[in-house]
Design a protein around this motif. Structure first.
Motif, PDB file in Angstrom:
ATOM      1  N   ALA A 116       0.861  -1.001   0.115  1.00 47.72           N
ATOM      2  CA  ALA A 116       0.095  -0.022   0.077  1.00 47.72           C
ATOM      3  C   ALA A 116       0.973   1.176   0.053  1.00 47.72           C
ATOM      4  N   VAL A 117       2.097   1.288   0.682  1.00 47.48           N
ATOM      5  CA  VAL A 117       2.923   2.391   0.762  1.00 47.48           C
ATOM      6  C   VAL A 117       3.304   2.584  -0.802  1.00 47.48           C
ATOM      7  N   TYR A 118       3.947   1.603  -1.606  1.00 45.34           N
ATOM      8  CA  TYR A 118       4.483   1.761  -2.767  1.00 45.34           C
ATOM      9  C   TYR A 118       3.208   2.417  -3.720  1.00 45.34           C
ATOM     10  N   ALA A 119       2.233   1.913  -3.547  1.00 43.70           N
ATOM     11  CA  ALA A 119       0.928   2.423  -4.430  1.00 43.70           C
ATOM     12  C   ALA A 119       0.721   3.667  -4.169  1.00 43.70           C
ATOM     13  N   ALA A 120       0.623   4.272  -2.703  1.00 40.46           N
ATOM     14  CA  ALA A 120       0.583   5.793  -2.636  1.00 40.46           C
ATOM     15  C   ALA A 120       1.547   6.459  -3.125  1.00 40.46           C
ATOM     16  N   ILE A 121       2.818   6.166  -3.287  1.00 37.96           N
ATOM     17  CA  ILE A 121       3.895   7.055  -3.536  1.00 37.96           C
ATOM     18  C   ILE A 121       3.627   7.170  -5.124  1.00 37.96           C
ATOM     19  N   ILE A 122       3.541   5.888  -5.873  1.00 35.48           N
ATOM     20  CA  ILE A 122       3.451   5.971  -7.245  1.00 35.48           C
ATOM     21  C   ILE A 122       2.111   6.885  -7.730  1.00 35.48           C
ATOM     22  N   LYS A 127      -0.386  11.536 -10.250  1.00 33.23           N
ATOM     23  CA  LYS A 127      -1.366  12.521 -10.405  1.00 33.23           C
ATOM     24  C   LYS A 127      -0.743  14.017 -10.469  1.00 33.23           C
ATOM     25  N   GLU A 128       0.206  14.377  -9.754  1.00 28.06           N
ATOM     26  CA  GLU A 128       0.868  15.607  -9.879  1.00 28.06           C
ATOM     27  C   GLU A 128       1.334  15.799 -11.184  1.00 28.06           C
ATOM     28  N   TRP A 129       1.627  14.702 -12.121  1.00 26.60           N
ATOM     29  CA  TRP A 129       2.085  15.229 -13.520  1.00 26.60           C
ATOM     30  C   TRP A 129       0.506  15.541 -14.308  1.00 26.60           C
ATOM     31  N   TYR A 133      -0.200  19.099 -16.254  1.00 29.58           N
ATOM     32  CA  TYR A 133      -0.602  18.858 -17.654  1.00 29.58           C
ATOM     33  C   TYR A 133      -1.840  19.578 -17.754  1.00 29.58           C
ATOM     34  N   LYS A 134      -2.973  19.254 -16.940  1.00 26.80           N
ATOM     35  CA  LYS A 134      -4.189  19.593 -17.267  1.00 26.80           C
ATOM     36  C   LYS A 134      -4.411  21.202 -16.761  1.00 26.80           C
ATOM     37  N   TYR A 135      -3.637  21.692 -15.867  1.00 26.81           N
ATOM     38  CA  TYR A 135      -3.569  23.242 -15.265  1.00 26.81           C
ATOM     39  C   TYR A 135      -3.261  23.738 -16.573  1.00 26.81           C
ATOM     40  N   ARG A 136      -2.147  23.547 -17.000  1.00 23.79           N
ATOM     41  CA  ARG A 136      -1.428  24.179 -18.082  1.00 23.79           C
ATOM     42  C   ARG A 136      -2.430  24.290 -19.247  1.00 23.79           C
ATOM     43  N   VAL A 137      -2.914  23.195 -19.719  1.00 26.56           N
ATOM     44  CA  VAL A 137      -3.991  23.045 -21.024  1.00 26.56           C
ATOM     45  C   VAL A 137      -5.200  24.025 -20.599  1.00 26.56           C
ATOM     46  N   GLY A 138      -5.679  23.898 -19.203  1.00 24.06           N
ATOM     47  CA  GLY A 138      -6.922  24.858 -18.895  1.00 24.06           C
ATOM     48  C   GLY A 138      -6.561  26.158 -19.020  1.00 24.06           C
ATOM     49  N   LYS A 139      -5.342  26.512 -18.589  1.00 20.44           N
ATOM     50  CA  LYS A 139      -4.990  27.990 -18.712  1.00 20.44           C
ATOM     51  C   LYS A 139      -4.804  28.499 -20.197  1.00 20.44           C
ATOM     52  N   GLU A 140      -4.126  27.660 -20.896  1.00 19.49           N
ATOM     53  CA  GLU A 140      -3.859  27.726 -22.260  1.00 19.49           C
ATOM     54  C   GLU A 140      -5.304  28.130 -23.120  1.00 19.49           C
ATOM     55  N   LEU A 141      -6.174  27.349 -22.717  1.00 18.43           N
ATOM     56  CA  LEU A 141      -7.448  27.254 -23.554  1.00 18.43           C
ATOM     57  C   LEU A 141      -8.715  28.136 -22.679  1.00 18.43           C
ATOM     58  N   ASN A 142      -8.124  28.760 -21.775  1.00 27.35           N
ATOM     59  CA  ASN A 142      -9.245  29.410 -20.885  1.00 27.35           C
ATOM     60  C   ASN A 142     -10.561  28.781 -20.444  1.00 27.35           C
ATOM     61  N   SER A 143     -10.267  27.372 -20.182  1.00 28.45           N
ATOM     62  CA  SER A 143     -11.233  26.438 -19.625  1.00 28.45           C
ATOM     63  C   SER A 143     -11.581  26.164 -18.196  1.00 28.45           C
ATOM     64  N   GLN A 144     -12.539  26.688 -17.787  1.00 28.39           N
ATOM     65  CA  GLN A 144     -12.781  26.620 -16.183  1.00 28.39           C
ATOM     66  C   GLN A 144     -12.942  25.051 -16.021  1.00 28.39           C
ATOM     67  N   ALA A 150      -8.321  19.783 -13.202  1.00 27.40           N
ATOM     68  CA  ALA A 150      -6.796  19.700 -13.042  1.00 27.40           C
ATOM     69  C   ALA A 150      -6.624  19.826 -11.252  1.00 27.40           C
ATOM     70  N   TRP A 151      -7.450  20.435 -10.660  1.00 25.32           N
ATOM     71  CA  TRP A 151      -7.515  20.761  -9.289  1.00 25.32           C
ATOM     72  C   TRP A 151      -7.955  19.340  -8.480  1.00 25.32           C
ATOM     73  N   GLU A 152      -8.885  18.741  -9.208  1.00 31.67           N
ATOM     74  CA  GLU A 152      -9.090  17.335  -8.733  1.00 31.67           C
ATOM     75  C   GLU A 152      -8.049  16.471  -8.701  1.00 31.67           C
ATOM     76  N   HIS A 153      -7.219  16.381  -9.597  1.00 30.97           N
ATOM     77  CA  HIS A 153      -5.805  15.592  -9.690  1.00 30.97           C
ATOM     78  C   HIS A 153      -4.987  16.053  -8.519  1.00 30.97           C
TER      79      HIS A 153
END
Length: 324
Positions: A116-122, A127-129, A133-144, A150-153
């Motif tokens: 379970a420890v290894y699963a949490a680390i991976i 999820k950070e990646w 990625y999603k936040y950059r795309v959202g800002k670029e496309l001005n998509s709320q 992205a914030w869900e991730h």
């Protein structure tokens, strides 16, 4: 332009759907095998992100529908509405996670396994990646909607970290013979649910704000106003309202022209104002122009002093498109 935007947004949504599906299945399976309440709660969180990404995908598709008689301003608000759906789902999931995890305190409990420890680390790394990625795309496309997704991730990163701490603490407690530390695993589960609820509330508040026809303030709409005022024949800008409509803007502008010119000439000036604004501001979807005679400006109109007139073609050719 719109097709390219939709293509990028759709790809980002599918990245979320596939990534979360893999993570949810993996964390749920490992959570059962390793007997970790925190990891199971984290798996539920990832599963909820799948629903969120699907809602975003549907909202993006709806926003692509062209204007019609019932929706003359287009369907741009489908995106923030889908973000509201995501927020509500996330809020409900957070409550359910908290309730289920609290029940673990009233039953015999053992520390989870190291898997379970290894699963949490991976999970944290993936999820950070996905967040970046999603936040950059959202800002670029001005998509709320994409930004909310992205914030869900990012909330999943926090929940995986909390799961990691709880699982690790429970394992250490059992090995050191400190029984109370074993309860760190369900404690982490409750903490994760709190993070999810907090994130859902913030997303819901921002998404509702975006659906309420927010009008740009004077400073933000300054470029629009100055560009319109430079069009030959425009003597004064009486009022200009730039309304956010999802990822694009609808402009309503009242202009004053010479009262002695013909209706056709006034109409031509209005068409030029619309053309210049839409050509020079990529986020302007449509412009509605109202023509006033310069010597009969209504008392209720908001008037801005006229600027020095220059040829619109010169502005575009010499200085490039006005995009601010």
């Amino acid at each position: 332009m719109q097709e390219e935007r939709f293509s990028k947004a759709k790809f980002a949504a599918w990245v979320g759907i596939i990534g979360n599906l893999i993570l949810a299945v993996a964390k749920a399976g490992i959570g059962v095998i390793a007997n970790s309440k925190a990891l199971l709660a984290d798996a539920v969180h990832s599963a909820s992100d799948i629903i969120g990404s699907l809602a975003v995908l549907l909202g993006l598709k709806a926003s692509q529908i062209p204007p019609d008689p019932e929706h003359p301003y287009g369907h741009g608000k489908a995106e923030p509405i889908s973000a509201i759906v995501v927020s509500i789902i996330l809020f409900a999931v957070g409550l359910e996670m908290g309730y289920t995890t609290i029940q673990a305190f009233f039953a015999p409990i053992t520390a989870p396994g190291m898997l379970a420890v290894y699963a949490a680390i991976i999970s944290m790394g993936i999820k950070e990646w996905m967040f970046r990625y999603k936040y950059r795309v959202g800002k670029e496309l001005n998509s709320q909607a994409i930004i909310a997704n992205a914030w869900e991730h990012r909330s999943d990163v926090y929940s995986s970290f909390a799961a990691f701490v709880g699982i690790g603490g429970a394992i250490v407690g059992q090995r050191l013979g400190v029984p109370i530390l074993v309860y760190l695993d369900p404690v982490a589960g409750v903490f994760v649910s709190g993070l999810v609820i907090r994130m859902a509330y913030r997303m819901l508040r921002e998404s509702i704000h975006s659906t309420l026809d927010v009008v740009w303030d004077e400073e933000k709409s300054k470029g629009l106003r100055e560009t319109a005022q430079m069009v030959p024949g425009v003597l004064q800008i009486n009022e200009l309202l730039a309304r956010e409509h999802g990822h694009y803007v609808i402009v309503d502008v009242k202009i004053s022209v010479d009262a002695q010119i013909t209706v056709e000439e006034g109409h031509r000036i209005g068409k030029q104002v619309k053309k210049v604004l839409m050509e020079n501001f990529s986020n302007v979807q449509n412009v509605f122009v109202h023509i006033n005679p310069y010597d009969q400006v209504g008392e209720d109109d908001i008037s801005y002093p006229p600027l020095h007139k220059i040829d619109t073609a010169d502005v575009i050719e010499k200085d490039g498109p006005i995009l601010h």
